[in-house]
Design an enzyme around this catalytic site. Structure first.
Site, PDB file in Angstrom:
ATOM      1  N   HIS A   1       0.853  -1.188   0.000  1.00 44.99           N
ATOM      2  CA  HIS A   1       0.000   0.000   0.000  1.00 44.99           C
ATOM      3  C   HIS A   1       0.885   1.233   0.000  1.00 44.99           C
ATOM      4  O   HIS A   1       1.934   1.224   0.640  1.00 44.99           O
ATOM      5  CB  HIS A   1      -0.919   0.016   1.234  1.00 44.99           C
ATOM      6  CG  HIS A   1      -2.096   0.891   1.058  1.00 44.99           C
ATOM      7  ND1 HIS A   1      -2.028   2.256   1.257  1.00 44.99           N
ATOM      8  CD2 HIS A   1      -3.357   0.625   0.656  1.00 44.99           C
ATOM      9  CE1 HIS A   1      -3.203   2.771   1.000  1.00 44.99           C
ATOM     10  NE2 HIS A   1      -4.037   1.814   0.623  1.00 44.99           N
TER      11      HIS A   1
ATOM     12  N   ASP B   1      -8.018  -5.271   0.065  1.00 44.04           N
ATOM     13  CA  ASP B   1      -8.531  -6.148  -0.997  1.00 44.04           C
ATOM     14  C   ASP B   1      -8.156  -7.609  -0.822  1.00 44.04           C
ATOM     15  O   ASP B   1      -8.623  -8.459  -1.569  1.00 44.04           O
ATOM     16  CB  ASP B   1      -8.020  -5.670  -2.361  1.00 44.04           C
ATOM     17  CG  ASP B   1      -8.677  -4.373  -2.780  1.00 44.04           C
ATOM     18  OD1 ASP B   1      -9.853  -4.199  -2.430  1.00 44.04           O
ATOM     19  OD2 ASP B   1      -8.032  -3.559  -3.445  1.00 44.04           O
TER      20      ASP B   1
HETATM   21  N1  ACO Z   1       4.140  -7.752  -4.771  1.00 42.55           N
HETATM   22  C1  ACO Z   1       5.478  -7.745  -4.928  1.00 42.55           C
HETATM   23  N2  ACO Z   1       6.268  -6.651  -4.782  1.00 42.55           N
HETATM   24  C2  ACO Z   1       5.638  -5.498  -4.436  1.00 42.55           C
HETATM   25  C3  ACO Z   1       4.251  -5.432  -4.243  1.00 42.55           C
HETATM   26  C4  ACO Z   1       3.490  -6.618  -4.408  1.00 42.55           C
HETATM   27  N3  ACO Z   1       2.171  -6.602  -4.239  1.00 42.55           N
HETATM   28  N4  ACO Z   1       3.902  -4.171  -3.915  1.00 42.55           N
HETATM   29  C5  ACO Z   1       5.051  -3.457  -3.926  1.00 42.55           C
HETATM   30  N5  ACO Z   1       6.096  -4.258  -4.219  1.00 42.55           N
HETATM   31  C6  ACO Z   1       7.513  -3.884  -4.257  1.00 42.55           C
HETATM   32  C7  ACO Z   1       7.825  -3.053  -5.496  1.00 42.55           C
HETATM   33  O1  ACO Z   1       8.234  -3.882  -6.570  1.00 42.55           O
HETATM   34  C8  ACO Z   1       8.956  -2.174  -4.982  1.00 42.55           C
HETATM   35  O2  ACO Z   1      10.120  -2.973  -4.916  1.00 42.55           O
HETATM   36  P1  ACO Z   1      11.574  -2.278  -5.151  1.00 42.55           P
HETATM   37  O3  ACO Z   1      11.731  -1.278  -4.049  1.00 42.55           O
HETATM   38  O4  ACO Z   1      12.529  -3.400  -5.100  1.00 42.55           O
HETATM   39  O5  ACO Z   1      11.487  -1.630  -6.521  1.00 42.55           O
HETATM   40  C9  ACO Z   1       8.551  -1.887  -3.524  1.00 42.55           C
HETATM   41  O6  ACO Z   1       7.751  -3.025  -3.139  1.00 42.55           O
HETATM   42  C10 ACO Z   1       7.740  -0.594  -3.358  1.00 42.55           C
HETATM   43  O7  ACO Z   1       6.571  -0.703  -4.149  1.00 42.55           O
HETATM   44  P2  ACO Z   1       5.987   0.440  -5.084  1.00 42.55           P
HETATM   45  O8  ACO Z   1       5.241  -0.182  -6.213  1.00 42.55           O
HETATM   46  O9  ACO Z   1       7.083   1.415  -5.422  1.00 42.55           O
HETATM   47  O10 ACO Z   1       5.018   1.131  -4.042  1.00 42.55           O
HETATM   48  P3  ACO Z   1       3.815   2.081  -4.400  1.00 42.55           P
HETATM   49  O11 ACO Z   1       3.477   2.804  -3.167  1.00 42.55           O
HETATM   50  O12 ACO Z   1       4.114   2.886  -5.618  1.00 42.55           O
HETATM   51  O13 ACO Z   1       2.620   1.084  -4.816  1.00 42.55           O
HETATM   52  C11 ACO Z   1       0.818  -0.430  -4.671  1.00 42.55           C
HETATM   53  C12 ACO Z   1       1.636   0.654  -3.949  1.00 42.55           C
HETATM   54  C13 ACO Z   1       0.392   0.057  -6.047  1.00 42.55           C
HETATM   55  C14 ACO Z   1      -0.451  -0.706  -3.847  1.00 42.55           C
HETATM   56  C15 ACO Z   1       1.658  -1.712  -4.786  1.00 42.55           C
HETATM   57  O14 ACO Z   1       2.027  -2.187  -3.509  1.00 42.55           O
HETATM   58  C16 ACO Z   1       0.975  -2.811  -5.572  1.00 42.55           C
HETATM   59  O15 ACO Z   1       1.030  -2.815  -6.798  1.00 42.55           O
HETATM   60  N6  ACO Z   1       0.245  -3.770  -4.871  1.00 42.55           N
HETATM   61  C17 ACO Z   1      -0.492  -4.789  -5.561  1.00 42.55           C
HETATM   62  C18 ACO Z   1      -1.813  -4.222  -6.062  1.00 42.55           C
HETATM   63  C19 ACO Z   1      -2.811  -3.973  -4.946  1.00 42.55           C
HETATM   64  O16 ACO Z   1      -3.048  -4.818  -4.106  1.00 42.55           O
HETATM   65  N7  ACO Z   1      -3.442  -2.793  -4.998  1.00 42.55           N
HETATM   66  C20 ACO Z   1      -4.476  -2.415  -4.047  1.00 42.55           C
HETATM   67  C21 ACO Z   1      -3.972  -1.328  -3.141  1.00 42.55           C
HETATM   68  S1  ACO Z   1      -5.216  -0.940  -1.939  1.00 42.55           S
HETATM   69  C22 ACO Z   1      -6.307   0.008  -2.799  1.00 42.55           C
HETATM   70  O17 ACO Z   1      -5.980   0.765  -3.671  1.00 42.55           O
HETATM   71  C23 ACO Z   1      -7.687  -0.148  -2.492  1.00 42.55           C
END
Ligand code: ACO
Length: 430
Positions: A307, A364
């Site tokens: 998140h 979720d």
């Molecule tokens: N699985 C694996 N790796 C992940 C995940 C995941 N679900 N989420 C983040 N990471 C990793 C990224 O690859 C990144 O790694 P790095 O530092 O080595 O490059 C690090 O964790 C930081 O993640 P970001 O994507 O930069 O974080 P951001 O805050 O931009 O994104 C997000 C947040 C979009 C929710 C992300 O965690 C994600 O894509 N999760 C999966 C989708 C999801 O469940 N979305 C619902 C969110 S809740 C809502 O909106 C209602």
């Protein structure tokens, strides 16, 4: 605490006001920075930018706190109906008995959609995604209320638009579902409450009476409350962005619904269930999927994990996980997907990749398992989220347009393209 921050730029010191929120959140007001220095700030993805001040929702991602109008989500989710919660978000206080009665009456009174709108549903292919239908239908509603489109509405007109939208969104959602399964539309029944009415329109069929399960009503009520607002997330910021142009509420919400549909946002609930089903179909072993999620060369992500703001735990996920156990037990559903989800969560939470990045289950992760147990099809999950988020979007839109300082949202950029390119006529281009 200092009241200004000092910034050294080109040998000059610029003083920037500090703003402190009611829960102690700190910000540096940079709104006049460009005018005084020629600099803008750069913050791709708004990782560190407060886009507004707001008195609606507070969250502390480090401590896992979420409050609507100052009341903790743990307390609210246990004590109020979704309609009371909607009133709280939109009007800023819990309704008294008369206010709640009037609000409920308004929602009941406005529950029909124009008969002509039924034709729209019939012209969509039956496999159309219900989010496509919902976003279009919410915008289409505006065509039936030309008097409600002007930007500066009276209080009465604004309240009329709000109650219409809260009421009709569940009719539109249920009709989209009925269309997808080829069943006749079921009209709302005014003696039912908000959630009961939605379930009735979703699941009743003319051939037999529909037995409503109170466990289902309670579970949906809880899920809608937990989704009702989440401060400046992607879809809410979209609603504010569109609304800031003084676009009408129908159009602003339709844009929010489209943003919510994205798999990184509300669309994740559908993706979580599809992921869990894929793990189940693969024999139930989740290690392979965790490895894929950790592999930088693989676009796969563990859906329902991570998140932008929660870096400890998502308080909504905690409540939903508990509710998931209760609901499945009360309904007598034994879903192998739940065991996969729990095992996956436990393993991920011990894995250094997820620990280092502070990745926890989000709202979720478990919600889809409840929806599935209630018979709600997977492609309707994000629609359920949209019904829940509607009061939050409305509250944020209302707060913005009622702010005398409101300005159209218009971020800056740093241009990185070519400069002074000479025009070449088409016949001379290689
Ligand atoms: N699985 C694996 N790796 C992940 C995940 C995941 N679900 N989420 C983040 N990471 C990793 C990224 O690859 C990144 O790694 P790095 O530092 O080595 O490059 C690090 O964790 C930081 O993640 P970001 O994507 O930069 O974080 P951001 O805050 O931009 O994104 C997000 C947040 C979009 C929710 C992300 O965690 C994600 O894509 N999760 C999966 C989708 C999801 O469940 N979305 C619902 C969110 S809740 C809502 O909106 C209602």
């Amino acid at each position: 605490m200092a009241t200004t921050a000092k910034l050294e730029l080109d040998g000059k010191t610029v003083e920037l006001p500090i703003v402190i929120g009611s829960e102690g959140e700190k910000a540096i007001d940079i709104s006049k920075l460009r005018a005084s220095t020629g600099f803008v700030t750069l913050d791709s993805g708004y990782m560190n930018t407060g886009a507004c001040t707001s008195a609606i929702t507070f969250l502390d991602g480090e401590k896992g706190i979420l409050k609507y109008r100052g009341i903790s989500i743990e307390e609210l989710s246990d004590k109020v109906s979704f309609i009371e919660c909607s009133y709280l978000l939109i009007y800023g206080h819990l309704p008294n008995q008369t206010e709640l009665k009037n609000f409920r009456e308004g929602i009941k009174y406005h529950s029909l959609i124009h008969e002509d709108m039924k034709n729209f549903f019939n012209t969509y292919p039956s496999h159309a995604h219900p989010m496509a239908i919902l976003s279009s239908m919410v915008c289409s509603l505006s065509a039936y209320y030309p008097e409600l489109l002007k930007p500066d509405q009276t209080e009465e007109e604004k309240n009329g638009t709000i109650t219409r939208l809260i009421s009709k969104v569940r009719v539109l959602a249920a009709f989209a579902y009925k269309r997808s399964v080829g069943h006749p539309f079921v009209y709302p029944k005014n003696e039912l409450d908000y959630v009961q009415n939605f379930l009735h329109m979703m699941f009743a069929v003319p051939a037999e009476p529909y037995q409503m399960d109170p466990v289902a009503v309670k579970a949906i009520n809880l899920l809608l409350i937990l989704h009702a607002d989440h401060e400046q997330n992607c879809s809410t910021s979209t609603v504010r962005m569109v609304g800031s142009a003084k676009a009408n509420l129908f159009a602003s919400l339709s844009a929010g619904i489209c943003a919510l549909w994205g798999p990184l946002h509300g669309g994740a609930n559908q993706e979580v269930l599809e992921m869990l089903e894929a793990i189940h179909a693969d024999g139930g072993g989740y290690k392979k999927f965790l490895d894929k999620a950790k592999d930088k060369n693989d676009p796969f992500k563990l859906m329902g994990f991570g998140h932008r703001v929660y870096k400890n735990f998502d308080p909504r996920a905690k409540i939903i996980k508990k509710a998931c156990d209760d609901v499945l037990q009360k309904l007598g559903v034994n879903d192998p997907i739940l065991e996969i989800a729990k095992g996956l969560e436990e393993t991920a939470l011990k894995d250094p990749y997820f620990i280092e990045r502070k990745l926890y289950p989000n709202v979720d992760f478990y919600s889809g398992i409840i929806y599935r147990a209630l018979g709600i099809p997977t492609n309707m999950f994000t629609v359920m989220f949209a019904i829940g988020r509607l009061p939050g979007w409305i509250a944020q839109w209302k707060e913005m347009i009622e702010d005398p300082q409101m300005k159209i949202c218009r971020p800056r950029q740093i241009y990185t393209g070519q400069t002074n390119v000479k025009f070449v006529p088409i016949e001379k281009r290689s």
